[in-house]
Structures are given as C-alpha cells and as structure tokens.
Design an enzyme around this catalytic site. Structure first.
Site, PDB file in Angstrom:
ATOM      1  N   LYS A   1       1.838   4.430   7.025  1.00  0.00           N
ATOM      2  CA  LYS A   1       1.026   5.406   6.281  1.00  0.00           C
ATOM      3  C   LYS A   1       1.765   6.729   6.217  1.00  0.00           C
ATOM      4  O   LYS A   1       2.689   6.973   7.003  1.00  0.00           O
ATOM      5  CB  LYS A   1      -0.297   5.682   7.014  1.00  0.00           C
ATOM      6  CG  LYS A   1      -1.167   4.481   7.270  1.00  0.00           C
ATOM      7  CD  LYS A   1      -2.102   4.228   6.127  1.00  0.00           C
ATOM      8  CE  LYS A   1      -3.010   3.051   6.464  1.00  0.00           C
ATOM      9  NZ  LYS A   1      -3.695   2.534   5.300  1.00  0.00           N
TER      10      LYS A   1
ATOM     11  N   SER B   1       0.813  -1.223   0.000  1.00  0.00           N
ATOM     12  CA  SER B   1       0.000   0.000   0.000  1.00  0.00           C
ATOM     13  C   SER B   1       0.843   1.267   0.000  1.00  0.00           C
ATOM     14  O   SER B   1       0.320   2.357  -0.152  1.00  0.00           O
ATOM     15  CB  SER B   1      -0.959   0.010   1.191  1.00  0.00           C
ATOM     16  OG  SER B   1      -0.243   0.193   2.383  1.00  0.00           O
TER      17      SER B   1
END
Lengths: 425, 141
Positions: free
Chosen positions: B98, B61
């Site tokens: 993230k 991701s």
C-alpha cells in the site's frame, strides 16, 4: 575499570521468531518448531511456553494440547534460520566491528572500544536495529567477561525489569543478582557438574563465584576454575574472531522411517556422503579419512546393533564419486540383515585445505577436470535446488528413509519460487 | 650447512606475473588501461543487504503506482517509511502492499487502483510495517 567489556546478544526463541518474520498472523499465538525429523519441540514462543510446553517435549505427547490450543507447529527450516542468522550478524557488525558468531542465534560482541558510551543505551540501540532490520527480537547482556555476559543475557531474557538489556559490569549489580541465578544456568556448567556442585551446597552463581578456584578446578577440571574467575569478573576467554579450521565434517541423520534393506541403507549412506563432499567443497577442504557408522534405535524394541568402520583414501579428496564409493564399500562391510536401523552417519576427518592438493601419483584420474565437474554440479544444484544433479546411488529424492519435515515453512529468502507474497487484492 | 640471510622475503615487492586466459598475440587492447569493474545490479537495487528482502506481488491494487501483478518487490526494512512511501504492511494478518499517507485525521493506507478503497489506521501502534518498497521489478514476458 580498564578491562575488556563483552556483550552477548541472542535471538529470543530464535526459530519461532524466524517463522514469524513473514507470517504476521503468527504474532501473539503459540508457535513451536520441531527438531529434525519432527521429533520434539526445540523452540517455543512465549505463548507456547505459557501453555507448559517444555524444551524437548516429544511431538506425539503434545498432539492433544496442540489441537486444543491451536498451537502452530513447524518443522525446522534451516535454510530460513541460517539466512536470518546471517542478517542478524551483519546488522550487529554495522554497529560493532568485533563480533564472534557463537551459534546460530547468539553472538559475542567486544564492546571495549565503546567504554565511554552509555552501553545500556547502546544495547537498546542494538536490539532496536536488529528488530527493525531483520524482525528478530533479542536480549543483551553486558559484562567484563564472556561468562558474565551470558549470565546477563539470561537475566535480560527472564526478568522483564531489565527491558532486554542487563549490565553486570558493576560489582554491586553482580552481588545483587548472582545469588538469584541457579548454578546450572552458568555457561559451561552442565548437568553432571551441577550434581557435583549441589552436593557441596553450591546452588547459585554467587556460590560458585565464591568457591576456591583450586577446588573448582579439581571438581570440574580446568573449565571449572576458569568459570569461577570469569564469574568474579576476571576475563579468561577472549573473543574468538577467527572461524576455527574444521577438524572434521560429519553428516549424520536419524531416518524418517526405520531401514530394513541394504538398498535403502546404501541410498542413505550415499546421500550423506554426497552432502559431506559438498560441505568439504564449500569449505575448500579435502579429507584423507572417512568413517561410516550405522545403528538401530537405542529406545525401540527388538535386537540391537551398532557398528562403525573407517577407511583411508589414496589421496585426500572432496570428489563426490570417490567419497560415495568408499562410504558404500565401508557401509557394505557393516551391514547385517534382520535389524531395524534408525540412524547412519558419514564422518570425514584429517581435513586438508584444497590448496595443499598434491599432484597425483597413484591414480590416473584427472583431478583438475574432476574438480571442474563438481564445481559445475554444485552450481547447477545451487540454481535448480539441492540434489537436482546427483549420483544414482543416492536414490530417489523422496525416499521413505528421508527426514520427515511435514510442517516446514517456505524457504522465504533463499528460493525464487518460494518468495513471500505481498497481497495487492 | 650455514645459511645467510640475504634479504627478507617480506621486504620484496611481491609481484607475480599474471597470465590468465589467453594472451592475444596481436596488438595490445587499447581498452586495457581503462578497465573497470562491471556494473552490478545489486549495487543499484540494494542499499542495505542485511535488511533487504524480496517479495512477489499478488494482485493489481497498486497498478497505477507502476506495481503490477507478479512483479518482484525489493523491500528495505531499514528505510524509514514516510507519508507517500510505498510499504509492505500487515493487514488482517497478511502482508499487503500500500501507499502510506499521514494526515491530520490519522494514517491511511492507499491503493493505487480506483477499484479499491483507502484504509484508515487509527494509530501508529496498530501499523505493522514490514518495510519500504524501494523497487518494483517488472519482467516483460
């Protein structure tokens, strides 16, 4: 006030807090860590304490509660706790140069040179920094003596009004707080001393501080007299910055399952001796003397046996083969058939620094060459994992007598193949 | 026997001749005077040893930020996370990697891969950041 100022900082429920560092899902839920061999609870999160789990509660007594309340249970993971402990001390050293590592989760600080600062504020900064850098929540006690710093730490931990930092430098603060602390919470006062003191009506830290030092000394030996002075704010114990030279190295363990055969016992003794030799090499010392003991469980049914025997090396050594060899010869002399053995140990004494190694007179062993061999073995084991290279006499790595550690978490910080995952899914 | 103190040992400059390894018999090395300590990757990767932890990436991701599946992350807990920092943060009881973004509407945790959605975190109190990712080490296999 011109005397010394000490701080004591310690990790709250340290082992449980270490387990939480890499497991955010454990936040806010009951967690306990079990002793060696998964025997009993040695660390409890606040949630576990609230469920009534006591220090030292045996695991089998807790099973029902664990299931009902979904308590997360861990075996001791000393690789992890040791690494986090080292990080905590390093973090403290970044703010305070004089740090004495008292135990795996406690450090004394010498704060004297920071006298002109707001030390309560500094205590808060220390807590904040340790939490940010290592993930470990802590409490701080500040006082003119080590004994009072420990007491302050106890108060900081138990009473929320202190917000984690308790300052006992002022005599007024001590006069107010010491009467509320039970005497058994004072550093150095054990169960036997508590019983003696209670007979005299000494029930609190304040009562003990008011005792005549002479009387305390006759009742509780020299330590007792010192404790009284320390509680009055007169420092008798300095910061111990030097690592004490080791007097002995002991490797003693209870077995995961009882041992009935010499085959298993010899494997256990050989592997404890191996560990002792490794420890000696790590501390660069050699032993001249070795003691082996074996015994049955003092609690279990059946015939009991307990015995020890010691022997001397021709010359001080930390060579695994020599240590294992002597340990096994001694162990064989102790061995009796027909018992359920619960524990064994290997204790190395009369330690000397490696540098004092004498040139060999007695043996034709090439000691330099052997030392090199064990250095290679140590570095291989450091890379490949403990016991990857070992003497055959130490037996298989998964022997049934080995410690139970069925709930051990990964060694997150010390093994390449056990690193924590950062999810990117 | 009488002993006379001639000189205190501590007053001497204690210089011991160092003969380590083999002494080349030929011409002395011209590099000798320029000897320096070899480079240590730790110096480059780790600013704060006590606060630095290693983690392994699981998933892709963050691939557009150059962080690939299986990469080694060097995570510094002492570094201050700012808008734009790549962080390791607890999401639903799990550490995830993230990119942090602060806007007027609140705090966002952005992936770096079009297949994934940004996540909004209402307040800073709900944001449990483990540390700031300082390096992603990618091994070519």
């Amino acid at each position: 006030m011109n005397g010394e100022i000490f701080g004591l900082i310690d990790g709250n429920n340290f082992y449980c807090s270490c387990e939480r560092v890499f497991r955010p899902d454990l936040e806010g839920v009951p967690v306990i860590v079990l002793s060696n061999n998964d025997g009993c609870a040695v660390s409890r999160s606040n949630e576990a304490k609230a469920l009534g789990i006591k220090m030292g509660d045996p695991e089998f007594k807790l099973r029902e509660l664990i299931k009902r309340e979904n308590v997360r249970v861990f075996s001791s993971n000393y690789a992890l706790y040791g690494d986090i402990s080292r990080r905590v001390v390093e973090t403290l050293t970044s703010m305070v140069p004089a740090v004495e590592t008292y135990s795996i989760d406690e450090s004394f600080l010498n704060l004297t040179e920071f006298r002109s600062r707001d030390l309560v504020e500094m205590g808060r900064e220390l807590r904040e920094r340790v939490l940010t850098w290592t993930g470990i929540p802590t409490c701080v006690g500040i006082a003119p003596t080590k004994t009072l710093a420990k007491l302050g730490n106890f108060l900081a931990k138990k009473r929320p009004q202190f917000c984690g930092v308790c300052d006992l430098r002022a005599a007024t603060a001590r006069a107010e707080l010491l009467p509320s602390v039970p005497v058994e919470e004072v550093w150095g006062i054990g169960a036997a001393s508590t019983a003696k003191l209670q007979k005299l009506g000494v029930a609190t830290a304040a009562d003990l501080a008011a005792l005549e030092p002479e009387q305390a000394r006759s009742l509780l030996t020299v330590t007792g007299g010192r404790v009284v002075y320390e509680l009055r704010g007169i420092s008798c114990l300095a910061l111990d910055l030097l690592e004490p030279t080791r007097k002995g190295i002991a490797v003693t363990r209870s077995f995961g399952n009882p041992i009935f055969t010499w085959q298993s016992m010899s494997e256990a003794i050989a592997s404890y001796a191996t560990r002792a030799a490794e420890k000696m090499r790590r501390h660069k010392v050699e032993a001249a003397h070795l003691l082996v003991f074996i015994h049955t469980s003092p609690f279990a049914e059946g015939p009991r046996y307990s015995n020890s025997v010691s022997g001397r090396f021709m010359e001080a050594t930390n060579d695994t083969a020599e240590v294992v060899g002597l340990a096994l010869r001694l162990g064989a002399r102790l061995w009796r058939d027909g018992y359920r053995y619960a524990k064994a140990g290997v204790v190395m004494t009369e330690l000397l620094p490696e540098t004092m190694r004498q040139p060999s007179l007695w043996s034709d062993l090439d000691r330099e060459k052997r030392a090199k061999l064990w250095r290679v073995v140590d570095s291989l084991n450091a890379d490949l994992g403990r016991d990857s290279v070992r003497l055959l006499s130490a037996g298989p790595t998964a022997a049934p007598w080995k410690l139970r550690a069925s709930h051990r978490s990964p060694r997150w910080t010390t093994r390449w193949d056990e690193l924590p995952k950062a999810c990117a899914k | 026997m009488r002993l006379q103190i001639l000189e205190r040992a501590a007053d001497w400059p204690l210089v011991l001749p160092l003969f380590e390894g083999r002494i080349p018999a030929g011409f002395p090395s011209p590099a000798e005077d320029y000897a320096e300590v070899p480079l240590d990757l730790n110096e480059f990767l780790v600013q704060n040893k006590a606060a630095t932890f290693l983690m392994r990436v699981d998933g892709d991701s963050m691939k557009d930020a150059g962080i690939l599946d299986g990469d080694l992350l060097v995570v510094d807990r002492a570094a201050k996370p700012g808008s734009g920092s790549v962080v390791v943060v607890a999401v639903n009881g799990e550490y995830t990697v993230k990119r942090l973004r602060r806007t007027a509407e609140g705090v966002w945790l952005d992936p770096a891969n079009a297949r994934f959605q940004p996540m909004r975190v209402a307040t800073d109190e709900e944001l449990h950041i483990f540390g700031v990712v300082k390096h992603a080490i990618h091994t070519l296999r």
